[in-house]
Design a protein around this motif. Structure first.
Motif, PDB file in Angstrom:
ATOM      1  N   ILE A  28       0.830  -1.207   0.000  1.00  0.00           N
ATOM      2  CA  ILE A  28       0.000   0.000   0.000  1.00  0.00           C
ATOM      3  C   ILE A  28       0.861   1.253   0.000  1.00  0.00           C
ATOM      4  CG2 ILE A  28      -1.660   1.336   1.356  1.00  0.00           C
ATOM      5  CD1 ILE A  28      -2.847  -1.304   2.302  1.00  0.00           C
ATOM      6  N   HIS A  29       1.952   1.229   0.780  1.00  0.00           N
ATOM      7  CA  HIS A  29       2.819   2.406   0.902  1.00  0.00           C
ATOM      8  C   HIS A  29       4.107   2.273   0.102  1.00  0.00           C
ATOM      9  CE1 HIS A  29       0.187   2.554   4.514  1.00  0.00           C
ATOM     10  NE2 HIS A  29       0.138   3.829   4.202  1.00  0.00           N
ATOM     11  N   GLY A  30       4.235   1.197  -0.678  1.00  0.00           N
ATOM     12  CA  GLY A  30       5.374   1.058  -1.568  1.00  0.00           C
ATOM     13  C   GLY A  30       6.695   0.854  -0.877  1.00  0.00           C
ATOM     14  N   VAL A  31       6.698   0.103   0.212  1.00  0.00           N
ATOM     15  CA  VAL A  31       7.914  -0.111   0.992  1.00  0.00           C
ATOM     16  C   VAL A  31       8.356  -1.567   0.871  1.00  0.00           C
ATOM     17  CG1 VAL A  31       8.900  -0.121   3.314  1.00  0.00           C
ATOM     18  CG2 VAL A  31       7.373   1.723   2.624  1.00  0.00           C
ATOM     19  N   ALA A  32       9.635  -1.780   0.596  1.00  0.00           N
ATOM     20  CA  ALA A  32      10.201  -3.127   0.536  1.00  0.00           C
ATOM     21  C   ALA A  32      11.560  -3.117   1.205  1.00  0.00           C
ATOM     22  CB  ALA A  32      10.335  -3.598  -0.912  1.00  0.00           C
ATOM     23  N   MET A  33      11.910  -4.238   1.861  1.00  0.00           N
ATOM     24  CA  MET A  33      13.194  -4.281   2.568  1.00  0.00           C
ATOM     25  C   MET A  33      13.663  -5.709   2.736  1.00  0.00           C
ATOM     26  SD  MET A  33      11.682  -3.112   6.237  1.00  0.00           S
ATOM     27  CE  MET A  33      10.960  -1.716   5.394  1.00  0.00           C
ATOM     28  N   LEU A  34      14.978  -5.839   2.920  1.00  0.00           N
ATOM     29  CA  LEU A  34      15.596  -7.151   3.070  1.00  0.00           C
ATOM     30  C   LEU A  34      16.836  -7.007   3.941  1.00  0.00           C
ATOM     31  CD1 LEU A  34      16.050  -9.817   0.320  1.00  0.00           C
ATOM     32  CD2 LEU A  34      18.061  -9.097   1.635  1.00  0.00           C
ATOM     33  N   ALA A  35      17.062  -8.001   4.822  1.00  0.00           N
ATOM     34  CA  ALA A  35      18.195  -7.957   5.753  1.00  0.00           C
ATOM     35  C   ALA A  35      18.851  -9.318   5.847  1.00  0.00           C
ATOM     36  CB  ALA A  35      17.723  -7.502   7.138  1.00  0.00           C
ATOM     37  N   ASP A  36      20.142  -9.312   6.147  1.00  0.00           N
ATOM     38  CA  ASP A  36      20.938 -10.532   6.305  1.00  0.00           C
ATOM     39  C   ASP A  36      21.685 -10.420   7.622  1.00  0.00           C
ATOM     40  OD1 ASP A  36      22.674 -12.654   6.194  1.00  0.00           O
ATOM     41  OD2 ASP A  36      23.545 -12.154   4.259  1.00  0.00           O
ATOM     42  N   GLY A  37      21.260 -11.201   8.627  1.00  0.00           N
ATOM     43  CA  GLY A  37      21.806 -11.088   9.964  1.00  0.00           C
ATOM     44  C   GLY A  37      23.083 -11.881  10.177  1.00  0.00           C
ATOM     45  N   ALA A  72      11.459  14.105  -1.663  1.00  0.00           N
ATOM     46  CA  ALA A  72      12.452  13.046  -1.519  1.00  0.00           C
ATOM     47  C   ALA A  72      13.343  13.302  -0.316  1.00  0.00           C
ATOM     48  CB  ALA A  72      13.292  12.949  -2.789  1.00  0.00           C
ATOM     49  N   LYS A  73      13.636  14.566  -0.068  1.00  0.00           N
ATOM     50  CA  LYS A  73      14.481  14.917   1.076  1.00  0.00           C
ATOM     51  C   LYS A  73      13.804  14.540   2.387  1.00  0.00           C
ATOM     52  CE  LYS A  73      17.149  18.770   3.012  1.00  0.00           C
ATOM     53  NZ  LYS A  73      17.494  20.210   2.848  1.00  0.00           N
ATOM     54  N   GLN A  74      12.515  14.796   2.500  1.00  0.00           N
ATOM     55  CA  GLN A  74      11.784  14.455   3.720  1.00  0.00           C
ATOM     56  C   GLN A  74      11.716  12.943   3.922  1.00  0.00           C
ATOM     57  OE1 GLN A  74       8.310  16.820   2.524  1.00  0.00           O
ATOM     58  NE2 GLN A  74       8.393  17.833   4.523  1.00  0.00           N
ATOM     59  N   VAL A  75      11.396  12.215   2.845  1.00  0.00           N
ATOM     60  CA  VAL A  75      11.321  10.758   2.954  1.00  0.00           C
ATOM     61  C   VAL A  75      12.691  10.185   3.315  1.00  0.00           C
ATOM     62  CG1 VAL A  75      10.826   8.619   1.728  1.00  0.00           C
ATOM     63  CG2 VAL A  75       9.397  10.630   1.333  1.00  0.00           C
ATOM     64  N   SER A  76      13.727  10.689   2.688  1.00  0.00           N
ATOM     65  CA  SER A  76      15.080  10.203   2.976  1.00  0.00           C
ATOM     66  C   SER A  76      15.453  10.441   4.435  1.00  0.00           C
ATOM     67  CB  SER A  76      16.090  10.901   2.059  1.00  0.00           C
ATOM     68  OG  SER A  76      15.868  10.577   0.707  1.00  0.00           O
ATOM     69  N   ARG A  77      15.071  11.583   4.950  1.00  0.00           N
ATOM     70  CA  ARG A  77      15.389  11.897   6.348  1.00  0.00           C
ATOM     71  C   ARG A  77      14.683  10.916   7.292  1.00  0.00           C
ATOM     72  NH1 ARG A  77      13.410  16.742   6.544  1.00  0.00           N
ATOM     73  NH2 ARG A  77      15.302  17.706   5.708  1.00  0.00           N
ATOM     74  N   VAL A  78      13.440  10.583   6.973  1.00  0.00           N
ATOM     75  CA  VAL A  78      12.694   9.640   7.812  1.00  0.00           C
ATOM     76  C   VAL A  78      13.306   8.240   7.705  1.00  0.00           C
ATOM     77  CG1 VAL A  78      10.465   8.506   8.138  1.00  0.00           C
ATOM     78  CG2 VAL A  78      10.572  10.965   7.727  1.00  0.00           C
ATOM     79  N   VAL A  79      13.665   7.826   6.496  1.00  0.00           N
ATOM     80  CA  VAL A  79      14.296   6.518   6.311  1.00  0.00           C
ATOM     81  C   VAL A  79      15.583   6.433   7.123  1.00  0.00           C
ATOM     82  CG1 VAL A  79      15.452   5.010   4.652  1.00  0.00           C
ATOM     83  CG2 VAL A  79      13.295   6.109   4.031  1.00  0.00           C
ATOM     84  N   ARG A 115       6.988   7.564  -9.970  1.00  0.00           N
ATOM     85  CA  ARG A 115       8.230   7.463 -10.751  1.00  0.00           C
ATOM     86  C   ARG A 115       9.468   7.755  -9.906  1.00  0.00           C
ATOM     87  NH1 ARG A 115       7.550   7.300 -16.335  1.00  0.00           N
ATOM     88  NH2 ARG A 115       5.378   7.383 -16.986  1.00  0.00           N
ATOM     89  N   ARG A 116       9.402   7.439  -8.620  1.00  0.00           N
ATOM     90  CA  ARG A 116      10.506   7.748  -7.717  1.00  0.00           C
ATOM     91  C   ARG A 116      10.796   6.570  -6.793  1.00  0.00           C
ATOM     92  NH1 ARG A 116       9.319  12.343  -3.383  1.00  0.00           N
ATOM     93  NH2 ARG A 116       8.239  10.601  -2.384  1.00  0.00           N
ATOM     94  N   LEU A 117      12.080   6.322  -6.599  1.00  0.00           N
ATOM     95  CA  LEU A 117      12.526   5.323  -5.628  1.00  0.00           C
ATOM     96  C   LEU A 117      13.534   5.968  -4.696  1.00  0.00           C
ATOM     97  CD1 LEU A 117      13.202   2.527  -4.392  1.00  0.00           C
ATOM     98  CD2 LEU A 117      14.768   2.178  -6.326  1.00  0.00           C
ATOM     99  N   ILE A 118      13.250   5.902  -3.400  1.00  0.00           N
ATOM    100  CA  ILE A 118      14.234   6.277  -2.388  1.00  0.00           C
ATOM    101  C   ILE A 118      14.870   4.979  -1.912  1.00  0.00           C
ATOM    102  CG2 ILE A 118      14.654   7.418  -0.188  1.00  0.00           C
ATOM    103  CD1 ILE A 118      13.614   9.275  -2.390  1.00  0.00           C
ATOM    104  N   LEU A 119      16.164   4.831  -2.133  1.00  0.00           N
ATOM    105  CA  LEU A 119      16.866   3.584  -1.841  1.00  0.00           C
ATOM    106  C   LEU A 119      17.925   3.829  -0.780  1.00  0.00           C
ATOM    107  CD1 LEU A 119      17.273   0.584  -2.656  1.00  0.00           C
ATOM    108  CD2 LEU A 119      18.948   1.392  -4.340  1.00  0.00           C
ATOM    109  N   HIS A 185      16.223   7.648  -7.090  1.00  0.00           N
ATOM    110  CA  HIS A 185      16.331   7.152  -8.458  1.00  0.00           C
ATOM    111  C   HIS A 185      15.005   7.344  -9.190  1.00  0.00           C
ATOM    112  CE1 HIS A 185      20.151   5.044  -7.554  1.00  0.00           C
ATOM    113  NE2 HIS A 185      19.583   4.774  -6.395  1.00  0.00           N
ATOM    114  N   ALA A 186      15.099   7.628 -10.477  1.00  0.00           N
ATOM    115  CA  ALA A 186      13.907   7.709 -11.311  1.00  0.00           C
ATOM    116  C   ALA A 186      13.454   6.297 -11.676  1.00  0.00           C
ATOM    117  CB  ALA A 186      14.205   8.500 -12.573  1.00  0.00           C
ATOM    118  N   VAL A 187      12.159   6.071 -11.631  1.00  0.00           N
ATOM    119  CA  VAL A 187      11.567   4.778 -11.977  1.00  0.00           C
ATOM    120  C   VAL A 187      10.860   4.907 -13.316  1.00  0.00           C
ATOM    121  CG1 VAL A 187       9.886   3.020 -11.317  1.00  0.00           C
ATOM    122  CG2 VAL A 187      11.271   4.150  -9.560  1.00  0.00           C
TER     123      VAL A 187
END
Length: 263
Positions: A28-37, A72-79, A115-119, A185-187
């Protein structure tokens, strides 16, 4: 408005008895993540789960309250704040519990909107993009090997076979101050994004991954084929993949699925 499809798959592999990888997404919010412990006992599993659950919870909560149209700056700061909070939570847990001493985790997070990806990422879990048949690595490993490549001591081809692949220079849960790599990044319609742990990239070449991803099959099928090939090649580590399709062909847009394989 561009639509996104999500699918994730994790597998223990053929050598290890437990799975220290973790992934999650919120379509719904376009969030994906992956981790390797990493860490003794089952501490790696704890660290990766803490990172994924902690970052997803805080990030989705903020996106739900503030809407996806923030800069993008606001989202990046929250991430970045979410990374910092997860880092301190894992570090404090490792200090307070002897069973968790030395645990840590990589983490790669993407926020997809139109059309935006914050990575963002820390460690050697990667994100790739397939666009017009060309596979591009979008993240740079935080590892000793990558530093040697950057310094000119090794070529990328030499690094693929050099020892010390698991020596990271950054990870969550190791130090109080965490440096996070953040990029916008542009999508484009048709883009296919792959997040993965090094259990995949150590077992498959870029060419092999490209051959699977250019099939343009269902995300479920492509994820399964990636895992199967890793296991055919030895399956020396846990294998996790997270696929995100931008504006997929008819019949695939909006696909939301999660699959876990048993040890």
């Amino acid at each position: 408005m561009m639509q996104f499809s999500f699918h994730g798959l994790t597998d223990t592999g053929l050598v290890r008895t437990n799975n220290e990888d973790a992934f999650d997404f919120d379509a719904i919010h376009g969030v994906a993540m992956l981790a390797d412990g990493m860490g003794g006992y089952n501490a790696g599993e704890v660290a990766s789960s803490m990172a994924v659950l902690g970052v997803k919870g805080e990030l989705v909560r903020w996106l739900a309250a503030n809407g996806p149209h923030q800069s993008a700056k606001q989202v990046s700061r929250v991430v970045e704040t979410c990374f910092d909070e997860a880092n301190l939570a894992i570090l404090n847990a490792s200090i307070s519990n002897p069973h968790y001493t030395g645990m840590g985790t990589t983490l790669v997070v993407g926020v997809f909107h139109d059309r935006r990806l914050i990575l963002a990422h820390v460690g050697d879990s990667r994100c790739y993009r397939l666009r017009s048949g060309v596979l591009t690595q979008m993240t740079k490993d935080h590892s000793m090997l990558q530093e040697q490549v950057d310094a000119g001591f090794l070529t990328q081809a030499q690094a693929a076979y050099a020892p010390g692949k698991n020596l990271l220079t950054r990870a969550l849960g190791v130090e109080e101050v965490l440096r996070v790599d953040l990029r916008e990044h542009a999508v484009e319609p048709g883009d296919l994004y792959l997040m993965c742990s090094d259990g995949l990239t150590d077992m498959m070449t870029d060419k092999e991954m490209t051959l699977v991803l250019t099939q343009r099959a269902q995300l479920v099928q492509m994820a399964a084929e990636l895992v199967e090939q890793c296991n055919r090649n030895g399956g020396r580590d846990n294998i996790s993949v997270m696929l995100v399709q931008a504006d997929g062909p008819a019949g695939k847009t909006g696909l939301i699925s999660r699959m876990f394989s048993k040890p």
